[in-house]
Write a protein that holds these residues in place. Structure first.
Motif, PDB file in Angstrom:
ATOM      1  N   ILE A 162     -12.357 -21.699  22.338  1.00  0.00           N
ATOM      2  CA  ILE A 162     -11.079 -21.172  21.878  1.00  0.00           C
ATOM      3  C   ILE A 162     -10.570 -22.057  20.744  1.00  0.00           C
ATOM      4  CG2 ILE A 162      -8.683 -20.695  22.508  1.00  0.00           C
ATOM      5  CD1 ILE A 162      -9.669 -20.119  25.336  1.00  0.00           C
ATOM      6  N   SER A 163     -10.256 -21.443  19.616  1.00  0.00           N
ATOM      7  CA  SER A 163      -9.841 -22.187  18.428  1.00  0.00           C
ATOM      8  C   SER A 163      -8.337 -22.095  18.233  1.00  0.00           C
ATOM      9  CB  SER A 163     -10.532 -21.638  17.175  1.00  0.00           C
ATOM     10  OG  SER A 163     -11.931 -21.834  17.250  1.00  0.00           O
ATOM     11  N   SER A 164      -7.754 -23.190  17.737  1.00  0.00           N
ATOM     12  CA  SER A 164      -6.341 -23.242  17.398  1.00  0.00           C
ATOM     13  C   SER A 164      -6.194 -23.978  16.077  1.00  0.00           C
ATOM     14  CB  SER A 164      -5.552 -23.940  18.513  1.00  0.00           C
ATOM     15  OG  SER A 164      -6.096 -25.223  18.782  1.00  0.00           O
ATOM     16  N   ILE A 165      -4.975 -24.017  15.547  1.00  0.00           N
ATOM     17  CA  ILE A 165      -4.703 -24.721  14.292  1.00  0.00           C
ATOM     18  C   ILE A 165      -3.968 -26.009  14.607  1.00  0.00           C
ATOM     19  CG2 ILE A 165      -3.538 -24.621  12.068  1.00  0.00           C
ATOM     20  CD1 ILE A 165      -3.703 -21.587  12.192  1.00  0.00           C
ATOM     21  N   THR A 166      -4.544 -27.115  14.185  1.00  0.00           N
ATOM     22  CA  THR A 166      -3.892 -28.403  14.338  1.00  0.00           C
ATOM     23  C   THR A 166      -3.715 -29.028  12.965  1.00  0.00           C
ATOM     24  OG1 THR A 166      -3.948 -30.525  15.528  1.00  0.00           O
ATOM     25  CG2 THR A 166      -6.033 -29.708  14.654  1.00  0.00           C
ATOM     26  N   PHE A 167      -2.921 -30.107  12.882  1.00  0.00           N
ATOM     27  CA  PHE A 167      -2.557 -30.657  11.585  1.00  0.00           C
ATOM     28  C   PHE A 167      -2.732 -32.176  11.552  1.00  0.00           C
ATOM     29  CE2 PHE A 167       0.040 -26.862  12.303  1.00  0.00           C
ATOM     30  CZ  PHE A 167      -0.217 -26.133  11.153  1.00  0.00           C
ATOM     31  N   ARG A 168      -3.015 -32.684  10.344  1.00  0.00           N
ATOM     32  CA  ARG A 168      -3.004 -34.114  10.046  1.00  0.00           C
ATOM     33  C   ARG A 168      -2.264 -34.303   8.723  1.00  0.00           C
ATOM     34  NH1 ARG A 168      -4.985 -33.909  14.406  1.00  0.00           N
ATOM     35  NH2 ARG A 168      -6.799 -35.021  15.245  1.00  0.00           N
ATOM     36  N   SER A 169      -1.848 -35.528   8.463  1.00  0.00           N
ATOM     37  CA  SER A 169      -1.167 -35.820   7.204  1.00  0.00           C
ATOM     38  C   SER A 169      -1.721 -37.106   6.627  1.00  0.00           C
ATOM     39  CB  SER A 169       0.346 -35.941   7.421  1.00  0.00           C
ATOM     40  OG  SER A 169       0.646 -36.973   8.354  1.00  0.00           O
ATOM     41  N   ARG A 185      -0.620 -39.669  20.219  1.00  0.00           N
ATOM     42  CA  ARG A 185      -1.340 -39.234  21.411  1.00  0.00           C
ATOM     43  C   ARG A 185      -0.807 -37.918  21.953  1.00  0.00           C
ATOM     44  NH1 ARG A 185      -0.104 -43.263  26.307  1.00  0.00           N
ATOM     45  NH2 ARG A 185      -1.287 -41.628  27.350  1.00  0.00           N
ATOM     46  N   PHE A 186       0.401 -37.527  21.486  1.00  0.00           N
ATOM     47  CA  PHE A 186       1.031 -36.325  22.034  1.00  0.00           C
ATOM     48  C   PHE A 186       0.728 -35.093  21.191  1.00  0.00           C
ATOM     49  CE2 PHE A 186       3.905 -39.841  23.272  1.00  0.00           C
ATOM     50  CZ  PHE A 186       3.776 -39.733  24.645  1.00  0.00           C
ATOM     51  N   VAL A 187       0.668 -33.940  21.849  1.00  0.00           N
ATOM     52  CA  VAL A 187       0.524 -32.653  21.164  1.00  0.00           C
ATOM     53  C   VAL A 187       1.416 -31.653  21.893  1.00  0.00           C
ATOM     54  CG1 VAL A 187      -1.050 -30.875  20.360  1.00  0.00           C
ATOM     55  CG2 VAL A 187      -1.875 -33.210  20.631  1.00  0.00           C
ATOM     56  N   THR A 188       2.169 -30.866  21.113  1.00  0.00           N
ATOM     57  CA  THR A 188       3.114 -29.926  21.718  1.00  0.00           C
ATOM     58  C   THR A 188       2.998 -28.570  21.039  1.00  0.00           C
ATOM     59  OG1 THR A 188       4.660 -31.734  22.190  1.00  0.00           O
ATOM     60  CG2 THR A 188       5.537 -29.490  22.264  1.00  0.00           C
ATOM     61  N   ALA A 189       2.902 -27.528  21.825  1.00  0.00           N
ATOM     62  CA  ALA A 189       2.898 -26.169  21.291  1.00  0.00           C
ATOM     63  C   ALA A 189       4.327 -25.769  20.915  1.00  0.00           C
ATOM     64  CB  ALA A 189       2.334 -25.191  22.321  1.00  0.00           C
ATOM     65  N   PRO A 190       4.496 -24.868  19.965  1.00  0.00           N
ATOM     66  CA  PRO A 190       5.840 -24.483  19.534  1.00  0.00           C
ATOM     67  C   PRO A 190       6.498 -23.524  20.519  1.00  0.00           C
ATOM     68  CG  PRO A 190       4.219 -23.199  18.345  1.00  0.00           C
ATOM     69  CD  PRO A 190       3.449 -24.184  19.193  1.00  0.00           C
ATOM     70  N   VAL A 268       7.150 -18.631  15.643  1.00  0.00           N
ATOM     71  CA  VAL A 268       7.212 -19.817  16.495  1.00  0.00           C
ATOM     72  C   VAL A 268       7.845 -20.955  15.710  1.00  0.00           C
ATOM     73  CG1 VAL A 268       5.229 -19.188  17.934  1.00  0.00           C
ATOM     74  CG2 VAL A 268       4.874 -20.509  15.831  1.00  0.00           C
ATOM     75  N   ALA A 269       8.392 -21.931  16.439  1.00  0.00           N
ATOM     76  CA  ALA A 269       9.053 -23.058  15.773  1.00  0.00           C
ATOM     77  C   ALA A 269       8.819 -24.341  16.559  1.00  0.00           C
ATOM     78  CB  ALA A 269      10.547 -22.795  15.625  1.00  0.00           C
ATOM     79  N   PHE A 270       8.605 -25.427  15.820  1.00  0.00           N
ATOM     80  CA  PHE A 270       8.487 -26.759  16.397  1.00  0.00           C
ATOM     81  C   PHE A 270       9.819 -27.486  16.263  1.00  0.00           C
ATOM     82  CE2 PHE A 270       4.195 -25.710  14.965  1.00  0.00           C
ATOM     83  CZ  PHE A 270       3.426 -26.060  16.066  1.00  0.00           C
ATOM     84  N   GLU A 271      10.060 -28.425  17.163  1.00  0.00           N
ATOM     85  CA  GLU A 271      11.255 -29.248  17.043  1.00  0.00           C
ATOM     86  C   GLU A 271      11.076 -30.227  15.889  1.00  0.00           C
ATOM     87  OE1 GLU A 271      11.977 -30.959  20.856  1.00  0.00           O
ATOM     88  OE2 GLU A 271      12.500 -29.027  21.769  1.00  0.00           O
ATOM     89  N   PRO A 272      12.133 -30.453  15.093  1.00  0.00           N
ATOM     90  CA  PRO A 272      12.000 -31.237  13.852  1.00  0.00           C
ATOM     91  C   PRO A 272      11.481 -32.659  14.051  1.00  0.00           C
ATOM     92  CG  PRO A 272      14.082 -30.060  13.909  1.00  0.00           C
ATOM     93  CD  PRO A 272      13.477 -29.896  15.265  1.00  0.00           C
ATOM     94  N   GLU A 273      11.745 -33.237  15.223  1.00  0.00           N
ATOM     95  CA  GLU A 273      11.342 -34.629  15.419  1.00  0.00           C
ATOM     96  C   GLU A 273       9.849 -34.795  15.666  1.00  0.00           C
ATOM     97  OE1 GLU A 273      12.932 -33.223  19.498  1.00  0.00           O
ATOM     98  OE2 GLU A 273      13.425 -32.963  17.373  1.00  0.00           O
ATOM     99  N   LEU A 274       9.126 -33.708  15.851  1.00  0.00           N
ATOM    100  CA  LEU A 274       7.697 -33.820  16.126  1.00  0.00           C
ATOM    101  C   LEU A 274       6.932 -34.266  14.883  1.00  0.00           C
ATOM    102  CD1 LEU A 274       6.843 -30.676  18.291  1.00  0.00           C
ATOM    103  CD2 LEU A 274       7.054 -33.032  19.048  1.00  0.00           C
ATOM    104  N   ASN A 275       6.082 -35.261  15.048  1.00  0.00           N
ATOM    105  CA  ASN A 275       5.171 -35.683  13.997  1.00  0.00           C
ATOM    106  C   ASN A 275       4.231 -34.525  13.638  1.00  0.00           C
ATOM    107  OD1 ASN A 275       2.334 -36.932  13.262  1.00  0.00           O
ATOM    108  ND2 ASN A 275       3.837 -38.518  12.821  1.00  0.00           N
ATOM    109  N   VAL A 276       3.760 -34.506  12.380  1.00  0.00           N
ATOM    110  CA  VAL A 276       2.857 -33.427  11.946  1.00  0.00           C
ATOM    111  C   VAL A 276       1.649 -33.308  12.873  1.00  0.00           C
ATOM    112  CG1 VAL A 276       1.262 -32.711  10.115  1.00  0.00           C
ATOM    113  CG2 VAL A 276       3.559 -33.495   9.527  1.00  0.00           C
ATOM    114  N   SER A 277       1.093 -34.450  13.293  1.00  0.00           N
ATOM    115  CA  SER A 277      -0.109 -34.417  14.132  1.00  0.00           C
ATOM    116  C   SER A 277       0.184 -33.947  15.550  1.00  0.00           C
ATOM    117  CB  SER A 277      -0.744 -35.811  14.183  1.00  0.00           C
ATOM    118  OG  SER A 277       0.089 -36.725  14.879  1.00  0.00           O
TER     119      SER A 277
END
Length: 503
Positions: A162-169, A185-190, A268-277
């Motif tokens: 199963i593929s998803s989209i993740t990010f790095r900066s 170390r953390f990852v959160t879905a929107p 979908v939306a992420f909370e602003p404080e979440l790091n890009v990764s």
């Protein structure tokens, strides 16, 4: 009389041959590898509601003291692995609450424990981290002169493929040194945005395209306003099915098709404080149940100067490939939409970074072999195509495709390509399109720009190098690329060197 023949080459062709022979891509030492310790919490939902009821019943049979002890054990083991895990457990409880045997109030500890039993961890990048796409970040503040911050999207693959989209900066400095930011170390879905509005006219056009229009669809839509929510559509479907009870078996597949179309268009939306990764876009709709694949991000500048980041991607439900598009202004809030029209087929669509001659323009590959150019006055509807490039050289005889959106240069539109040759080996090339008329191919590399070397040919799918889009910094093309569908890295080469080597 001299009857011998002499073959000559024009100076331009001769120069290109020399330049092609000397063409050299500089590989970096950066490697983005899959990490099975990065996990995201996802719903665990047995398909059988009776099984869910039995699990809930066992938890409800515990004493309050035992409930609190069991929940504390869960928290001791998992609280440091996820952010806001208690809130997620309460959300999961609400999802199964309707299967409780009574309306008797239960304590917060019991609600949390029930939610924990219907939650699981998923190692979303345990198998592969590949097919990167690179754009300049919306926020360029606080950087030294000559440096630019970037965001890379990657296709992450875990259990069940199963593929998803993740990010790095990261940052590229004026010396072309690439510095990646360390992922947390953390990852959160929107969170899904409720009450997304749908346009009735566009919705009906897509129903026609999917061949699920007709009297039933018209009956459903005639009760809705020009814009409607998924809840309003569901109510209209329920009313129409109730009125046609004798034909319920016949009409239910049409109703389900309408629901699936709504599910494929969401926000979908992420909370602003979440790091890009820490952000991950996981399959969210029925069309994506088996993955979100190969997002090609592009920084699109509209006629008024505003910037939107679009990403064409492939939604896959295990049987059907469906091209879709993401859009965002800030990489925090994303809108996913279906692409529509008879020419929205197959994979590998890539949007130009601006309108061309007043129209949206897109590269595509409807027939699995050739690259086409499409124009449209509407971003989400595509009806025509013209071929612009076919497999020509031995290293691309099997198929030809793009490796991301075209890049605008003084010489024309630079397009990175991938070609597939003998032994299903993937190599990357490039061609150049006329800036005013992209249907004219005005330059092309005769030999690959990048091929898998000895360190890159082993992986999940061997003998593959592949990219979903690069950027230009100070005249140098930065190519993020995947190595045999396993890990990702970077290469650089001056744009002028590529263009000079074209024939």
């Amino acid at each position: 009389m001299d009857v011998s023949t002499t073959t000559t080459t024009t100076p331009a062709t001769d120069e290109a041959a020399v330049a092609c022979a000397q063409l050299r891509v500089d590989r970096t030492a950066i490697v983005l590898r899959p990490n099975n310790s990065r996990v995201v919490i996802r719903p665990f939902q047995p398909a059988d509601d009776h099984r869910v009821e039995r699990i809930i019943g066992r938890i409800c049979a515990l004493s309050e003291v035992e409930v609190e002890r069991q929940f504390e054990e869960v928290m001791d083991e998992f609280r440091d692995r996820h952010q806001k895990i208690r809130r997620y457990f309460l959300q999961r409880y609400e999802c199964v609450r309707h299967l409780m045997l009574t309306d008797q109030p239960v304590s917060e500890a019991r609600r949390l424990l029930i939610g924990a039993y219907f939650t699981q961890e998923y190692a979303f990048e345990s198998a592969a981290l590949f097919n990167p796409s690179m754009v300049w970040a919306p926020d360029q503040s606080g950087l030294p002169e000559g440096s630019r911050r970037f965001i890379i999207s990657l296709r992450a693959t875990g259990e069940g493929h199963i593929s998803s989209i993740t990010f790095r900066s990261g940052v590229v400095d004026r010396g072309l040194r690439i510095q990646m930011d360390e992922p947390t170390r953390f990852v959160t879905a929107p969170e899904q945005i409720p009450d997304t509005l749908f346009d009735k006219v566009l919705f009906f056009r897509k129903l026609v395209e999917l061949r699920i229009d007709g009297p039933f669809a018209e009956q459903v839509l005639e009760t809705l306003e020009d814009q409607f929510t998924d809840e309003q559509l569901e109510a209209a479907i329920g009313l129409a099915l109730h009125r046609a009870r004798p034909r319920l078996h016949e009409l239910e597949p049409l109703a389900q098709g309408m629901r699936t179309l709504v599910g494929a268009n969401y926000e979908v939306a992420f909370e602003p404080e979440l790091n890009v990764s820490e952000r991950i876009i996981f399959p969210n709709s029925p069309t994506e149940t088996n993955g979100i694949e190969d997002a090609r991000f592009v920084e699109f500048r509209d006629d008024d100067g505003s910037i939107t980041y679009y990403a064409t991607y492939t939604a896959f439900d295990g049987k059907v490939v469906l091209p879709q598009i993401l859009e965002t202004k800030d990489f925090l809030r994303f809108k996913a939409s279906t692409l529509n029209g008879p020419e929205v087929r197959n994979k590998g669509m890539a949007l130009f970074p601006r309108k061309v001659n007043g129209l949206y323009a897109m590269l595509s590959r409807q027939d699995n072999e050739n690259i086409f150019l499409m124009y449209s006055d509407m971003l989400h509807f595509w009806y025509t195509k013209v071929p612009i490039a076919k497999p020509t050289y031995a290293w691309e005889f099997v198929q030809l495709g793009n490796c991301g959106s075209p890049i605008e240069t003084d010489a024309g539109w630079l397009v990175l390509t991938h070609g597939v040759g003998a032994m299903r080996k993937y190599a990357m090339g490039a061609f150049l399109l006329d800036k005013d008329d992209p249907s004219r191919l005005i330059g092309r590399l005769e030999h690959p720009l990048l091929e898998p070397n000895a360190n890159e040919r082993e992986g999940y799918v061997p003998n593959v190098v592949y990219s979903c889009g690069g950027v230009v910094h100070d005249g140098v093309l930065i190519i993020p690329y995947a190595m045999s569908d396993y890990a990702s890295t970077f290469a650089t080469i001056p744009v002028d060197d590529i263009i000079k080597a074209m024939v």
